[in-house]
Design an enzyme around this catalytic site. Sequence first.
Site, short mmCIF file in Angstrom:
data_model
loop_
_atom_site.label_atom_id
_atom_site.label_comp_id
_atom_site.label_asym_id
_atom_site.label_seq_id
_atom_site.Cartn_x
_atom_site.Cartn_y
_atom_site.Cartn_z
N LYS A 48 0.85 -1.20 0.00
CA LYS A 48 0.00 0.00 0.00
C LYS A 48 0.88 1.25 0.00
O LYS A 48 1.92 1.27 0.68
CB LYS A 48 -0.90 -0.03 1.23
CG LYS A 48 -1.95 1.07 1.28
CD LYS A 48 -2.86 0.89 2.49
CE LYS A 48 -3.92 1.98 2.59
NZ LYS A 48 -4.81 1.82 3.75
N SER A 63 -9.95 -0.45 7.24
CA SER A 63 -9.42 -0.26 5.88
C SER A 63 -8.73 -1.47 5.27
O SER A 63 -8.37 -1.45 4.10
CB SER A 63 -8.45 0.92 5.87
OG SER A 63 -9.15 2.13 5.99
N SER A 104 -9.76 1.98 2.99
CA SER A 104 -8.89 2.73 2.11
C SER A 104 -7.89 1.86 1.34
O SER A 104 -7.30 2.32 0.38
CB SER A 104 -8.09 3.76 2.93
OG SER A 104 -7.22 3.10 3.86
#
Length: 495
Positions: free
Chosen positions: A80, A179, A155
């Site tokens: 990420k 997330s 997210s």
Amino acid sequence: MNSNPTDLTLHEWSDLIQKREVSSTDVVRSLLARIQEKESKIHAYIRFDEKAALEKAGHLDNIPTESRKGILWGLPISNKDIICVKGVETTCASKILSGYIPPYNATVVEKLNGAGAILFGNTNMDEFAMGSSTETSAYGVTRNPWDLERIPGGSSGGSAAAVAAGEAIAALGTDTGGSIRQPAALSGCVGLKPTYGRVSRYGLIAFASSLDQIGPITQDVEDTALILQVIAGHDPKDSTSLDIPVPDYRSTMKKGVKGLKIGLPKEYFIEGMDVEVKQSIDDAVKVLSGLGAEFVSCQLPHTNYAVATYYILATAQASSNLARYDGVQYGFRAKQFSSLVDLYFQTRGEGFGEEVKRRIILGTYALSSGYYDAYYLKAQKVRTLIKNDFDKVFDHCDAVLTPTSPSCAFKIGEKMNDPLKMYLSDIFTISANLAGIPGISIPCGFSKEGLPIGLQILGKHFDEATILKVAYAFEQATEFHKKRPDVRRAEGSKL
């Protein structure tokens, strides 16, 4: 073994590499071919370095078998865009960090490198991890591989979409309010948020420091256990990392659920929850009961206050953490300004997106003189009540089972103009972050429209072994985790 080689799991690829039936270069080339085929439709990545990945794979292939150490040898893991990798631009999907190149590796990156993994590309995300849909990224929207008109969750939506579409074998995500678990549920993956303090946050760019955790998003539970085994453990560079022994997750998760007592909190089965989600959870309870687990009703009475509490604490900590981005030391700097103070205004005004600005303003207000006691201090007290609720339940339960999300993936743009409705997307995941406990989401069904549904299992502090055990037992008794999205068909439905 999976019939389609491009859909192999991490542990299946690992077996083939160890037997010398494939090379690490073969694995990377297979991944690149899948990305070439699908990335223009999904947009799961912000950046990846094809040349660097192939060079690293070639280097690992040339090391003699007897010298190979590490359970992830030669396997690419996507990252990420909020976890620092030395020499790789890391932006948190924000314009304000454009051009920022970390001079060091996060501890989880060091551990993955030490296990022989290849860090492969930075995945898309909501800006600074603030969002539930991966629509607030400065680099564009990521689409759900099951339906290209829908969001993949957020997210960590880029990581989840990449794993679901076969553009990543496994990926790292971060979980501040759900997330990892929410996008894993909406994209049909497995996602685990470890206990706060189980995995080092050193090198994770902070959103809300008392809530953030790094964890894996994978195709199945065994892959999740594999990555957690590598990244878990004490780190002297992170003062919130605890020195607690890490069990052998892959062996303990295979011991079955017979005799385990699992709580069903009535506060998580609310009016307005999607009927198909409710039915899938009911079916999952039947499966686990059939395997020998005992279900009991339980109560988490302060659950109703979790969303409000979270959005005071998380935004307050974000307003403090993001104060450092002013155009002086990191990334983007506005070109037009008249003074030092004006530089700050112009840089932050141009560099941050609307959702990040909203949360900074909200958090600054909560921390301001005269309001701290009324908002932040009171929210901290409610957070303790929520943690105490879980402590009481875990006095007589080994785990808690809930839906991960009240609905399946929603349409792109559907909630962007209604922040409150967007914030409620995380209503079932936020409490675990406030309490600091571990949670995992696994696929447990599909809607009539073919969209994945997620089952959440929550556990005691530092008892990831039990939630992996429940998840693995359910996975072995069902086929939901084996289903893969047909991106060409999803594209056709869009047209």
